[in-house]
Design an enzyme around this catalytic site. Structure first.
Site, PDB file in Angstrom:
ATOM      1  N   ARG A  63      44.181   5.961 -43.409  1.00  0.00           N
ATOM      2  CA  ARG A  63      45.488   5.330 -43.687  1.00  0.00           C
ATOM      3  C   ARG A  63      45.655   4.019 -42.925  1.00  0.00           C
ATOM      4  O   ARG A  63      46.150   3.034 -43.469  1.00  0.00           O
ATOM      5  CB  ARG A  63      46.621   6.296 -43.299  1.00  0.00           C
ATOM      6  CG  ARG A  63      46.733   7.525 -44.195  1.00  0.00           C
ATOM      7  CD  ARG A  63      47.902   8.395 -43.732  1.00  0.00           C
ATOM      8  NE  ARG A  63      47.803   8.717 -42.313  1.00  0.00           N
ATOM      9  CZ  ARG A  63      47.289   9.835 -41.826  1.00  0.00           C
ATOM     10  NH1 ARG A  63      46.833  10.748 -42.649  1.00  0.00           N
ATOM     11  NH2 ARG A  63      47.220  10.046 -40.523  1.00  0.00           N
ATOM     12  N   ARG A  70      40.266   4.448 -30.353  1.00  0.00           N
ATOM     13  CA  ARG A  70      40.166   5.114 -29.064  1.00  0.00           C
ATOM     14  C   ARG A  70      39.126   4.362 -28.237  1.00  0.00           C
ATOM     15  O   ARG A  70      38.099   3.923 -28.759  1.00  0.00           O
ATOM     16  CB  ARG A  70      39.730   6.575 -29.228  1.00  0.00           C
ATOM     17  CG  ARG A  70      40.869   7.532 -29.618  1.00  0.00           C
ATOM     18  CD  ARG A  70      41.880   7.698 -28.486  1.00  0.00           C
ATOM     19  NE  ARG A  70      42.949   8.622 -28.804  1.00  0.00           N
ATOM     20  CZ  ARG A  70      44.136   8.271 -29.319  1.00  0.00           C
ATOM     21  NH1 ARG A  70      44.402   7.016 -29.596  1.00  0.00           N
ATOM     22  NH2 ARG A  70      45.060   9.190 -29.546  1.00  0.00           N
ATOM     23  N   GLU A 112      40.978   5.137 -19.659  1.00  0.00           N
ATOM     24  CA  GLU A 112      42.370   4.731 -19.419  1.00  0.00           C
ATOM     25  C   GLU A 112      42.934   5.477 -18.228  1.00  0.00           C
ATOM     26  O   GLU A 112      42.634   6.663 -18.062  1.00  0.00           O
ATOM     27  CB  GLU A 112      43.209   5.015 -20.674  1.00  0.00           C
ATOM     28  CG  GLU A 112      42.808   4.095 -21.816  1.00  0.00           C
ATOM     29  CD  GLU A 112      43.653   4.285 -23.075  1.00  0.00           C
ATOM     30  OE1 GLU A 112      44.724   4.911 -23.010  1.00  0.00           O
ATOM     31  OE2 GLU A 112      43.218   3.787 -24.121  1.00  0.00           O
ATOM     32  N   HIS A 122      47.489  -0.186 -24.733  1.00  0.00           N
ATOM     33  CA  HIS A 122      47.620   0.940 -25.677  1.00  0.00           C
ATOM     34  C   HIS A 122      49.025   0.970 -26.305  1.00  0.00           C
ATOM     35  O   HIS A 122      49.747   1.966 -26.173  1.00  0.00           O
ATOM     36  CB  HIS A 122      47.295   2.271 -24.977  1.00  0.00           C
ATOM     37  CG  HIS A 122      46.846   3.341 -25.939  1.00  0.00           C
ATOM     38  ND1 HIS A 122      45.989   4.357 -25.604  1.00  0.00           N
ATOM     39  CD2 HIS A 122      47.160   3.558 -27.242  1.00  0.00           C
ATOM     40  CE1 HIS A 122      45.793   5.152 -26.643  1.00  0.00           C
ATOM     41  NE2 HIS A 122      46.498   4.692 -27.664  1.00  0.00           N
ATOM     42  N   ILE A 123      49.373  -0.109 -26.977  1.00  0.00           N
ATOM     43  CA  ILE A 123      50.738  -0.228 -27.524  1.00  0.00           C
ATOM     44  C   ILE A 123      50.767  -0.401 -29.041  1.00  0.00           C
ATOM     45  O   ILE A 123      51.786  -0.822 -29.601  1.00  0.00           O
ATOM     46  CB  ILE A 123      51.510  -1.414 -26.877  1.00  0.00           C
ATOM     47  CG1 ILE A 123      50.691  -2.711 -26.948  1.00  0.00           C
ATOM     48  CG2 ILE A 123      51.930  -1.087 -25.454  1.00  0.00           C
ATOM     49  CD1 ILE A 123      51.474  -3.961 -26.543  1.00  0.00           C
TER      50      ILE A 123
HETATM   51  C1  DGY Z   1      48.009   7.840 -31.217  1.00  0.00           C
HETATM   52  O1  DGY Z   1      49.076   8.261 -31.691  1.00  0.00           O
HETATM   53  O2  DGY Z   1      46.980   8.490 -31.254  1.00  0.00           O
HETATM   54  C2  DGY Z   1      48.024   6.478 -30.597  1.00  0.00           C
HETATM   55  O3  DGY Z   1      46.912   6.205 -29.843  1.00  0.00           O
HETATM   56  C3  DGY Z   1      49.273   6.223 -29.796  1.00  0.00           C
HETATM   57  O4  DGY Z   1      50.269   6.076 -30.730  1.00  0.00           O
END
Ligand code: DGY
Length: 326
Positions: A157, A239, A268, A286-287
């Protein structure tokens, strides 16, 4: 009748709290720092449910410490923080938050792509330093985005959302995934399936949208950088461990690629020290899904998943519903 007990490792948002407060006796972790592991294990011991973030691991040790636990609901779409087979063995439902963050994350992959190609962060730092001497012809030359080739690894998606946005930039789109997408999707998105080597060789931008699995760990490593164009950029909003950060730093040093824009990291909250001082790297904390609307939806979804089980319903986003016969 007494309510089931839930531990929630962040205060979440009012809309999510309303759901939890209605269904559970709730214990929120409200301190600014992340909940320490020992505290998590101690507090979850008498709980029926856990609502956690991707920073908390729900593994064998945690499950063993929480014999009453029936559901673990992570407020994230990625669920590499949950040992789903271990949950299944212990008859614990594991849930995540798919769907609600796709567009927001695709927006952010594009934010990074544009920012690294056009050297926005470097430009911002220059302006703030007070050292900019004024316009000149060869300052901060970046790479064009429009008309270039975009390589999307992981065509789910989010990957498709990134492809949809590329239409306006008249890009050629290559994608790679375990399986080819349906012909209609390829047509609609003007996307061409390519094996990974070809995608790496031909793309000007390589953007990653795969989950973290044993087979995707270090998917982008020395070998991949050897194949990429010297003018190419890497964007990672998936990731951290999907990219070998040491190999990335080396590739940048040796000018094997032009730059990278990262939102996620191998260890992280640490970043590989060799990446920190580089101007050809953008580091975001990570935003990618961090908008008010989306993070609220994620929290509500996780709360709904946890509550559903205690209402006698199948949690809508259960990862092991079939295995548990729900
Ligand atoms: C997730 O949801 O896996 C993202 O890394 C953070 O929104």
């Amino acid at each position: 009748m007494s309510k089931p007990k839930v531990l929630v490792t962040r205060p979440l948002f009012p809309a999510a709290r309303a759901i939890l407060d209605k269904h559970f006796e709730v214990e929120y972790w409200t301190q600014a720092d992340r909940i320490p592991r020992g505290e998590l294990l101690r507090r979850v011991a008498d709980k029926d449910a856990l609502v956690c973030l991707l920073t908390e691991k729900a593994d064998e040790e945690l499950l063993a410490a929480a014999p009453k636990l029936r559901v673990v609901a992570t407020v994230s779409v990625g669920y590499d923080n949950i040992d789903v087979p271990a949950c299944t063995r212990r008859k614990v439902v594991a849930t995540h938050t798919p769907g609600v963050l796709d567009e927001t994350t695709a927006d952010f992959a594009w934010t990074l792509l544009m920012a690294i190609a056009r050297r926005l962060v470097e430009g911002d730092a220059w302006m703030r330093s007070g050292a900019w001497p004024g316009w000149d012809l060869d300052q901060l030359l970046g790479g064009d985005v429009w008309g270039k080739t975009l390589g999307i690894i992981g065509f789910g998606r989010i990957g498709r959302g990134v492809a949809r946005r590329a239409q306006g930039f008249q890009m050629r789109i290559l994608y790679n995934d375990q399986a080819r997408a349906a012909l209609e999707a390829e047509k609609e998105l003007h996307a061409e399936f390519a094996d990974r080597d070809r995608l790496l060789r031909e793309s000007d931008f390589v953007t990653l949208h795969v989950p973290l699995l044993p087979e995707t760990r270090h998917l982008i490593s020395k070998d991949a950088f050897e194949k990429m164009k010297r003018t190419a950029y890497l964007i990672n909003t998936s990731r951290g461990p999907v990219v070998d950060e040491a190999a990335l730093a080396e590739a940048l040093d040796q000018k094997k690629i032009a730059g990278a824009a990262l939102d996620v990291y191998e260890h992280e909250p640490k970043v590989h020290p060799a990446l920190v001082a580089r101007k050809d790297v953008i580091l975001a904390p990570h935003i990618a899904s961090a908008t008010v609307e989306t993070r609220t939806k994620m929290a509500v979804m996780a709360a709904t998943n946890a509550a559903a089980l205690f209402e006698g319903r199948r949690p809508p986003n259960a990862l092991n519903a079939d295995a548990l016969g729900l």
